[in-house]
Design an enzyme around this catalytic site. Structure first.
Site, PDB file in Angstrom:
ATOM      1  N   LYS A 174       9.566  -5.309  14.338  1.00  0.00           N
ATOM      2  CA  LYS A 174       9.254  -4.592  15.590  1.00  0.00           C
ATOM      3  C   LYS A 174       7.758  -4.316  15.579  1.00  0.00           C
ATOM      4  O   LYS A 174       7.282  -3.434  14.870  1.00  0.00           O
ATOM      5  CB  LYS A 174      10.043  -3.281  15.615  1.00  0.00           C
ATOM      6  CG  LYS A 174      10.296  -2.702  16.986  1.00  0.00           C
ATOM      7  CD  LYS A 174       9.074  -2.296  17.760  1.00  0.00           C
ATOM      8  CE  LYS A 174       8.641  -0.864  17.504  1.00  0.00           C
ATOM      9  NZ  LYS A 174       7.440  -0.527  18.339  1.00  0.00           N
ATOM     10  N   GLU A 248       2.977   3.628   5.229  1.00  0.00           N
ATOM     11  CA  GLU A 248       1.520   3.551   5.214  1.00  0.00           C
ATOM     12  C   GLU A 248       1.056   4.291   6.459  1.00  0.00           C
ATOM     13  O   GLU A 248       1.238   3.805   7.567  1.00  0.00           O
ATOM     14  CB  GLU A 248       1.123   2.066   5.253  1.00  0.00           C
ATOM     15  CG  GLU A 248      -0.280   1.816   4.880  1.00  0.00           C
ATOM     16  CD  GLU A 248      -0.611   2.479   3.573  1.00  0.00           C
ATOM     17  OE1 GLU A 248      -1.477   3.357   3.595  1.00  0.00           O
ATOM     18  OE2 GLU A 248       0.003   2.148   2.533  1.00  0.00           O
ATOM     19  N   CYS A 282      -6.931   2.571   9.609  1.00  0.00           N
ATOM     20  CA  CYS A 282      -6.492   3.682   8.761  1.00  0.00           C
ATOM     21  C   CYS A 282      -7.485   3.866   7.619  1.00  0.00           C
ATOM     22  O   CYS A 282      -7.544   4.911   6.999  1.00  0.00           O
ATOM     23  CB  CYS A 282      -5.070   3.509   8.287  1.00  0.00           C
ATOM     24  SG  CYS A 282      -4.770   1.960   7.501  1.00  0.00           S
ATOM     25  N   GLU A 379      -6.804  13.406  11.352  1.00  0.00           N
ATOM     26  CA  GLU A 379      -7.135  12.035  11.725  1.00  0.00           C
ATOM     27  C   GLU A 379      -7.355  11.928  13.237  1.00  0.00           C
ATOM     28  O   GLU A 379      -6.521  12.360  14.015  1.00  0.00           O
ATOM     29  CB  GLU A 379      -6.014  11.075  11.308  1.00  0.00           C
ATOM     30  CG  GLU A 379      -6.400   9.628  11.502  1.00  0.00           C
ATOM     31  CD  GLU A 379      -5.334   8.655  11.036  1.00  0.00           C
ATOM     32  OE1 GLU A 379      -4.171   8.825  11.424  1.00  0.00           O
ATOM     33  OE2 GLU A 379      -5.680   7.713  10.302  1.00  0.00           O
TER      34      GLU A 379
HETATM   35  C1  UN1 Z   1      -5.324  -0.585   8.553  1.00  0.00           C
HETATM   36  O1  UN1 Z   1      -6.215  -0.012   9.155  1.00  0.00           O
HETATM   37  O2  UN1 Z   1      -4.135  -0.315   8.804  1.00  0.00           O
HETATM   38  O3  UN1 Z   1      -9.324  -2.450   4.519  1.00  0.00           O
HETATM   39  C2  UN1 Z   1      -5.536  -1.656   7.563  1.00  0.00           C
HETATM   40  C3  UN1 Z   1      -9.347  -2.652   5.735  1.00  0.00           C
HETATM   41  C4  UN1 Z   1      -8.485  -3.750   6.276  1.00  0.00           C
HETATM   42  C5  UN1 Z   1      -7.087  -3.278   6.542  1.00  0.00           C
HETATM   43  C6  UN1 Z   1      -6.973  -1.985   7.280  1.00  0.00           C
HETATM   44  N1  UN1 Z   1      -8.457  -4.844   5.350  1.00  0.00           N
HETATM   45  O4  UN1 Z   1     -10.023  -1.996   6.496  1.00  0.00           O
END
Ligand code: UN1
Length: 495
Positions: A174, A248, A282, A379
């Site tokens: 999804k 995550e 993230c 965040e």
């Molecule tokens: C994300 O933002 O969910 O290290 C992953 C990084 C990328 C992945 C980010 N390779 O910024």
């Protein structure tokens, strides 16, 4: 209007059973990209059923053969990189260099996991009895459910899908509701690479689609990347059914800059980590923890640099920063900028939306941020950076470690002792030295501590963990009933 984005279930591209649709929009133009199948419980259950059926043969397909399909996926992704990157930029806004990088992560992961088809290492160990053999094998789990966000529409799903597939599982995916069209294009690659029908299924939709996946008892694993709020709901619901869950979630990542740092390097790294992907990673940097001796100079340079960034449609190669993904995301950024001002932080640059079509927001820098302020702890997921001044390394580490999240952190220093102390003491899942907080590579574990996750990791040597069960096997070739620790001596005597 372009063609409907359909579900992919049991090897067929089909509408949702209700016939309902929603639209996917281009955040730079606010125009619709395509109507998309809106899936409900019935569609999700059909996808799980198809996966369950396909699993029977897929798990018996030798892993090196499965790996060959993944290598074909890598090759096709390489061929179609531009096409996929362009659609991704149109659908979620980040600039072409970034969408190309997104696809590249999936290519890297496909080669890496394709190679696992000839490894997937288990181990043997000595056993307690004579004429007996023991080994531990990695086994598939069954049907796994993947729920992924829009910010890395191909890379993040690839970290889940490719290990799940190489290990012999069947997948129901999804994707984020903001990026269904590029998700369908990604799934097409697997179809064209020869993945058997039903092994990978796509169901597009929003929250209720994901909930249906979590609630389906035949789905034994849920791998989730997204907001903390949704992730924790998924976790608690899945726990009632005893499912294995990988989470995550959020980040509040910091770059520490010590007085002795190479400032030119730091300015570049901070700029791209904070404003790259419009701050919607993230791993993005949203706190700058700076030692007081270099603060003014660094802030000045960052403000100058921020002013040079060109905002616009990510398809234009000269643009540095695209829009936020949607109206809601921009509302959130605006809300936090107001909160920051209200808390007494000082706006050094940015702090406003652009007066054009599209969800653009200027790169923003707050100074005089106190560590307890909400903008220093929560965040924001946008191009907003908060500068916190500290006296020394010890205080910097403390400020880094005190937030609710623990994904990524970084330190800029030319002092090897300080660097190694930071590596030892920073409590995030990823630590960088003289590099921004973004840009994790797929051959190392990816994930975070504290509120970022639930202790699981993706990618690298940890990449198969979510999608495999250990199976411990004992083979007794003594021809007797041997009871370990009871009659070892007797058996040895009679040998
Ligand atoms: C994300 O933002 O969910 O290290 C992953 C990084 C990328 C992945 C980010 N390779 O910024």
């Amino acid at each position: 209007m372009v063609e409907l984005v359909r579900n992919y279930i049991g090897g067929r591209w089909i509408e949702s059973s209700s016939g309902e649709t929603f639209d996917s929009y281009n955040p730079a133009t606010e125009e619709s990209i395509a109507p998309v199948a809106k899936s409900g419980v019935e569609d999700v259950n059909a996808a799980v059923q198809a996966a369950k059926e396909a699993y029977k043969n897929w798990r018996l397909t030798p892993a090196p053969r499965r790996g060959e399909i993944l290598f074909r996926v890598a090759a096709l992704l390489t061929e179609r990189k531009e096409e996929i990157a362009h659609l991704m930029t149109q659908e979620m806004g980040k600039i072409l260099t970034e969408t190309r990088g997104d696809v590249q992560e999936a290519i890297d992961m496909a080669y890496y996991m394709g190679g696992e088809g000839r490894r997937m290492l288990g181990y043997t160990a000595p056993v307690e009895m004579p004429n007996k053999f023991g080994m531990a094998l990695k086994d598939s789990v069954g049907v796994v459910g993947l729920i992924t966000p829009w910010n890395f529409p191909v890379a993040v799903p690839s970290w889940k899908m490719l290990p799940a597939l190489i290990a012999g599982n069947a997948v129901v995916w999804k994707p984020g509701e903001d990026t269904p069209a590029v998700s369908a294009l990604f799934v097409k690659v697997f179809e064209d690479a020869g993945l058997p029908s039903g092994v990978l299924n796509l169901v597009t939709g929003a929250g209720e689609t994901g909930a249906a996946l979590v609630n389906n008892r035949d789905v034994r694993v849920i791998s989730f990347t997204g907001s903390t709020e949704t992730g924790l709901k998924v976790y608690s619901q899945a726990a009632t059914m005893g499912k294995k869950v990988t989470l995550e979630m959020g980040g509040k990542n910091a770059i520490i800059v010590l007085d002795d740092a190479n400032l030119d390097l730091a300015v570049e790294a901070i700029t791209w980590s904070a404003y790259g992907t419009t701050g919607q990673r993230c791993t993005a940097t949203s706190r700058l923890i700076v030692q007081k001796g270099v603060k003014s100079k660094l802030v000045e340079a960052l403000v100058e640099k921020a002013k040079t960034l060109k905002l616009g449609n990510g398809l234009d190669e000269s643009v540095n920063m695209g829009p936020l993904v949607n109206q809601k995301a921009r509302d959130k950024v605006e809300k936090y900028v107001e909160i920051g001002k209200g808390e007494g932080a000082k706006l050094a640059v940015g702090g406003h939306r652009l007066d054009t079509k599209g969800y653009f927001y200027a790169p923003t820098l707050f100074t005089e941020v106190a560590r307890e302020m909400r903008i220093a702890r929560e965040e924001i997921f946008g191009p907003v950076l908060s500068v916190i001044e500290v006296n020394d390394l010890e205080e910097a580490v403390e400020v880094n470690n005190e937030v609710a999240y623990g994904l990524s952190s970084s330190i800029f220093t030319e002092n090897v002792n300080a660097a190694f102390k930071a590596i030892r003491d920073l409590t995030t899942g990823i630590v960088y030295v003289n590099h921004g907080t973004t840009g994790a590579e797929i051959q190392f574990p990816f994930g975070g501590t504290r509120g970022t996750g639930n202790g699981m990791r993706e990618a690298g040597l940890a990449g198969l963990d979510s999608f495999t069960e250990w199976k411990s096997v004992y083979v007794d070739y003594s021809g007797r009933l041997q009871r370990a620790q009871i009659d070892t001596e007797a058996v040895l005597k009679s040998e």
